[in-house]
Design an enzyme around this catalytic site. Structure first.
Site, PDB file in Angstrom:
ATOM      1  N   VAL A  42     -65.928 -22.051 -78.069  1.00  0.00           N
ATOM      2  CA  VAL A  42     -67.162 -22.615 -77.487  1.00  0.00           C
ATOM      3  C   VAL A  42     -67.879 -21.697 -76.494  1.00  0.00           C
ATOM      4  CG1 VAL A  42     -66.777 -25.087 -77.804  1.00  0.00           C
ATOM      5  CG2 VAL A  42     -65.736 -23.931 -75.843  1.00  0.00           C
ATOM      6  N   ARG A  60     -71.024 -16.482 -78.461  1.00  0.00           N
ATOM      7  CA  ARG A  60     -72.485 -16.501 -78.672  1.00  0.00           C
ATOM      8  C   ARG A  60     -72.919 -17.697 -79.520  1.00  0.00           C
ATOM      9  NH1 ARG A  60     -71.408 -11.193 -78.049  1.00  0.00           N
ATOM     10  NH2 ARG A  60     -70.343 -11.167 -80.044  1.00  0.00           N
ATOM     11  N   ASP A  77     -64.647 -27.911 -68.641  1.00  0.00           N
ATOM     12  CA  ASP A  77     -65.506 -28.710 -69.515  1.00  0.00           C
ATOM     13  C   ASP A  77     -66.150 -27.798 -70.580  1.00  0.00           C
ATOM     14  OD1 ASP A  77     -67.109 -31.474 -69.690  1.00  0.00           O
ATOM     15  OD2 ASP A  77     -68.457 -29.794 -70.141  1.00  0.00           O
ATOM     16  N   SER A 121     -67.197 -17.456 -89.469  1.00  0.00           N
ATOM     17  CA  SER A 121     -66.699 -16.117 -89.111  1.00  0.00           C
ATOM     18  C   SER A 121     -66.860 -15.158 -90.287  1.00  0.00           C
ATOM     19  CB  SER A 121     -65.218 -16.184 -88.728  1.00  0.00           C
ATOM     20  OG  SER A 121     -65.014 -17.136 -87.717  1.00  0.00           O
ATOM     21  N   PRO A 159     -71.023 -16.555 -94.881  1.00  0.00           N
ATOM     22  CA  PRO A 159     -71.302 -15.516 -93.879  1.00  0.00           C
ATOM     23  C   PRO A 159     -72.636 -15.723 -93.183  1.00  0.00           C
ATOM     24  CG  PRO A 159     -71.778 -14.676 -96.068  1.00  0.00           C
ATOM     25  CD  PRO A 159     -71.163 -16.044 -96.253  1.00  0.00           C
ATOM     26  N   MET A 217     -75.319 -19.094 -92.311  1.00  0.00           N
ATOM     27  CA  MET A 217     -75.604 -20.526 -92.498  1.00  0.00           C
ATOM     28  C   MET A 217     -77.098 -20.814 -92.456  1.00  0.00           C
ATOM     29  SD  MET A 217     -72.476 -22.247 -92.242  1.00  0.00           S
ATOM     30  CE  MET A 217     -70.819 -21.628 -92.021  1.00  0.00           C
ATOM     31  N   HIS A 244     -77.773  -5.431 -86.261  1.00  0.00           N
ATOM     32  CA  HIS A 244     -77.271  -6.487 -85.372  1.00  0.00           C
ATOM     33  C   HIS A 244     -77.084  -5.953 -83.959  1.00  0.00           C
ATOM     34  CE1 HIS A 244     -76.290  -8.557 -89.151  1.00  0.00           C
ATOM     35  NE2 HIS A 244     -76.270  -9.675 -88.436  1.00  0.00           N
ATOM     36  N   LYS A 262     -71.498  -6.825 -81.929  1.00  0.00           N
ATOM     37  CA  LYS A 262     -70.909  -7.295 -83.195  1.00  0.00           C
ATOM     38  C   LYS A 262     -69.714  -6.431 -83.577  1.00  0.00           C
ATOM     39  CE  LYS A 262     -72.031  -8.649 -87.943  1.00  0.00           C
ATOM     40  NZ  LYS A 262     -71.199  -9.856 -87.859  1.00  0.00           N
TER      41      LYS A 262
END
Ligand SMILES: NC(=O)C1=CN([C@@H]2O[C@H](COP(=O)(O)OP(=O)(O)OC[C@H]3O[C@@H](n4cnc5c(N)ncnc54)[C@H](OP(=O)(O)O)[C@@H]3O)[C@@H](O)[C@H]2O)C=CC1
Ligand SMILES: O=C(O)C1=N[C@H](C(=O)O)C[C@H](O)C1
Length: 268
Positions: free
Chosen positions: A9, A12, A42, A98, A122, A124, A154, A158
């Site tokens: 969480v 990025r 949290d 991932s 790879p 979405m 990128h 990365k």
């Protein structure tokens, strides 16, 4: 209401997924970060968002104790392979974003997908999934008369190269042209390289700054050139796609799916 656990969480993608899940009415029941991260913090705070009332766990098994219909996982190929095995054991559906999978890690995800439904993609975003189809069509129509070259860019942080999206684009072009990705992809050129082999598909990587993700596929012929480009300017589209996949995959039959299935683009 779909119960979701989000891994990684504080990464990025993590914050974009948490924000999207809240806006789209998912119930967040668990959250994880790499072991060593401040467990108990949290999840919202960990992601730089307002508190969400869900603590971060150091492992997915613990995070699943609150119950879950689906896990959304954007971490690393190694972590995702382990998460897939745990989801299979706990009978929870999984969405994996991932990239950089080794053959072995991918085989572990495939084995998990025999027990539970898994969406593995790879990229979405809807735009890139349309690009996969456009590249397939362009390669099939233009054929061997056009040289295929691909460039991806990128951000400097990365870890994997070329991007998972670039690899999939190259595979799609190779398949449409009857070429073998294991033999025909060229990832680097340097020195006296001689004439370009006609079957080659060039795949080049650029890295720098905060670039979210850019992919261009070139079809270079005699007297003309076709360029198909996708530019992501925000990670929100990846997160929206992952949430769409989560809604689609929860409660489905075991199997390995991708965004073409989720978006209804699957060719028979
Ligand atoms: N399919 C798609 O549409 C997209 C895919 N991606 C891919 O998603 C992955 C993540 O990208 P991004 O968010 O930019 O990367 P980040 O490194 O920013 O985020 C990944 C997070 O996961 C954490 N993590 C690592 N291992 C574990 C573990 N075992 N359990 C829980 N958390 C863990 C990392 O911690 P630590 O930093 O300590 O290692 C990090 O906080 C990459 O492979 C990337 O290529 C990215 C965008 C879109
Ligand atoms: O690491 C990233 O950032 C991205 N990774 C994915 C990939 O490797 O294709 C998708 C997107 O381009 C962003």
């Amino acid at each position: 209401m779909i119960r979701v656990v989000v891994t990684g969480v504080s990464g990025r993608m993590g914050g974009h997924i948490l924000r999207g899940a809240r806006e789209e009415g998912f119930q967040l029941t668990g959250a994880t970060e790499r072991p060593g991260f401040a467990a108990g913090l949290d999840a919202g705070t960990a992601a730089g968002l307002p508190p969400l009332g869900v603590p971060v766990s150091a492992d997915l098994r613990q995070a699943l104790r609150g119950g879950a219909d689906v896990v959304i996982d954007f971490t690393s190929f190694e972590a995702s392979a382990a998460h897939a095995e745990l989801c299979a054991a706990e009978r929870v559906a999984l969405v994996v974003g991932s990239t950089g999978f080794t053959k072995e890690a991918r085989a572990r995800v495939e084995a998990a997908a025999r027990q539970v439904p898994v969406v593995l993609s790879p990229n979405m975003s809807v735009g890139v999934n349309v690009l996969f189809e456009l590249v397939r069509q362009a390669a099939a129509v233009l054929g061997d008369a056009y040289d295929v070259e691909l460039v991806e860019m990128h951000h400097r942080k990365k870890k994997d190269a070329p991007s998972g999206t670039a690899m999939r684009l190259a595979e799609v072009a190779a398949e449409a042209l009857g070429r073998d990705p294991a033999k025909d992809l060229a990832f680097a050129r340097h020195g006296i390289i001689g004439e370009r082999p006609p079957r080659e598909i060039g795949v080049q990587t650029l890295r720098g700054g905060d670039v979210v993700g850019e992919h261009t596929v070139y079809f270079v012929g005699e007297g003309e050139r076709l360029e198909l480009t996708h530019r992501a300017t925000s990670r929100d589209q990846f997160a929206r796609g992952a949430l769409r996949a989560a809604r689609w995959v929860a409660g489905r039959a075991p199997g390995l799916y991708d965004m073409a299935d989720v978006l209804g683009l699957r060719r028979s």
